[in-house]
Design a protein around this motif. Structure first.
Motif: not given
Length: 376
Positions: A259-265, A290-297, A325-326, A329-331
């Motif tokens: 599941l994780m590897a089959s995602l695009d984003v 794509v993540a919130a700019a807070a904590g660990g990320p 991102l959607a 595809a090149g990005l």
């Protein structure tokens, strides 16, 4: 070394604390070290060759799936029989006080790992007035350890700002066999997106502290299929708000890898994560994040390199990042390659070797309990 791990959470409960402890036990065994686990009931008798001593547990009032151990003097007798070189306190909160007290009685140094933002969780459940008390308790507990290990630089800074002493950075590893682009499945993608849609996925607990409701802002994106992996109390509400999304429920093992590897984003909506292992796992799969700019990320996602960040409460910023991102595809391909590079050298073997280094420094240093005895 002989390492006693006193953990607030363990199997069969699956969460970040449990996963870290399991990986540590596996690596300690592989390195020829001896370990013992003290954890709340219910649980297994052992794991990775290490015996598990179970003590009574109770669920947190605002987080029922998180069970913490009840303080018990039996922890001292268990550790006395084991004779550890060091006591590892995994996300100490309640049971951790018994582990710390036992370490002091036995004159053994303790290493405390800060992993769970309990104050942040409490705020998400409406308990804002508890912040000062929670931080006071955690600071007092961690001050008794030889050192505190924090998983990301933002957390190190936060703990130091709040007066925690002897804080060191220690991150988390990622299993590069389980999380790798080779698990990408064309067959799975065809089932999830029969129309060739871009797969945008979330993996995690569906609960208030993870803020999965933000996914509703992605519901009407053209050419995008949302995939939600996980379960929790918010699932019923999310299904109503995301009628076209694919909900897989809780998944692990090979299913999660595919599941994780089959995602695009990959999308992460939480803002209270001290590290965020799922973000690192997505990066290891070559999936831009794509993540919130807070904590660990903040330590894991390099904007415009391996993903994009948005202001934690900016739902439109989240949507704009996913749209960017959607549509390109090149990005996505270039960010996917950089994502792989960004987790290089972060295997659990390397990370746990760093942990053993912290153990050794604690053992050969002067623990707070021993300083107190000397001063007396």
């Amino acid at each position: 070394m002989k390492v006693a791990i006193v953990t607030e959470s363990f199997l069969p409960r699956v969460n970040g604390v449990t996963n870290s402890v399991c990986r540590i036990l596996e690596q300690l065994a592989a390195g020829g070290h001896e370990a013992l686990v003290v954890a709340p009931r219910p649980g297994p008798d052992g794991y990775a060759g290490a015996p598990v001593e179970l003590v009574p547990g109770v669920a947190l009032p605002f987080y029922s799936s998180f069970v913490v151990g009840v303080p018990a003097r039996r922890v001292t007798s268990v550790l006395r029989d084991f004779r550890p070189d060091v006591v590892h306190l995994a996300s100490p909160l309640v049971l951790g006080t018994s582990g710390l007290a036992a370490a002091r009685r036995l004159d053994v140094p303790a290493v405390a790992v800060f992993q769970t933002d309990i104050a942040g969780f409490a705020r998400r459940y409406g308990l804002r007035a508890t912040d000062p008390l929670i931080w006071w308790w955690l600071r007092r507990l961690h001050a008794g350890a030889e050192r505190t290990l924090a998983p990301s630089t933002p957390v190190v800074a936060e703990l130091e700002r709040r007066g925690f002493p002897r804080v060191h950075l220690w991150g988390r590893g990622v299993d590069r066999r389980r999380f790798h682009p080779r698990h990408r499945s064309a067959a799975l993608r065809a089932r999830l997106a029969p129309g060739g849609e871009i797969l945008v996925g979330y993996v995690g607990r569906l609960a208030a502290e993870k803020r999965p409701g933000l996914l509703a802002h992605l519901a009407d994106l053209p050419g995008v299929r949302l995939v939600v992996v996980g379960d929790g109390p918010e699932e019923r509400s999310l299904r109503r708000r995301l009628p076209d999304a694919v909900f897989t429920g809780f998944r692990t093992g090979t299913e999660l890898s595919e599941l994780m590897a089959s995602l695009d984003v990959f999308v992460h909506t939480g803002a209270d994560d001290t590290f965020c292992q799922t973000v690192q796992e997505a990066l290891a799969c070559g999936v831009p994040v794509v993540a919130a700019a807070a904590g660990g990320p903040l330590d894991l996602v390099r904007p415009c390199v391996n993903g994009l960040l948005y202001a934690p409460d900016d739902a439109e910023g989240l949507r704009a990042a996913v749209v960017t991102l959607a549509a390109d595809a090149g990005l996505r391909r270039s960010m996917g390659l950089r994502a792989l590079e960004s987790v290089h050298g972060r295997g659990w073997d390397t990370v746990c070797a760093e942990l053993v280094g912290h153990y050794r420094e604690a053992v050969h240093g002067t623990a707070p309990g021993r300083r107190a005895k000397t001063a007396a």
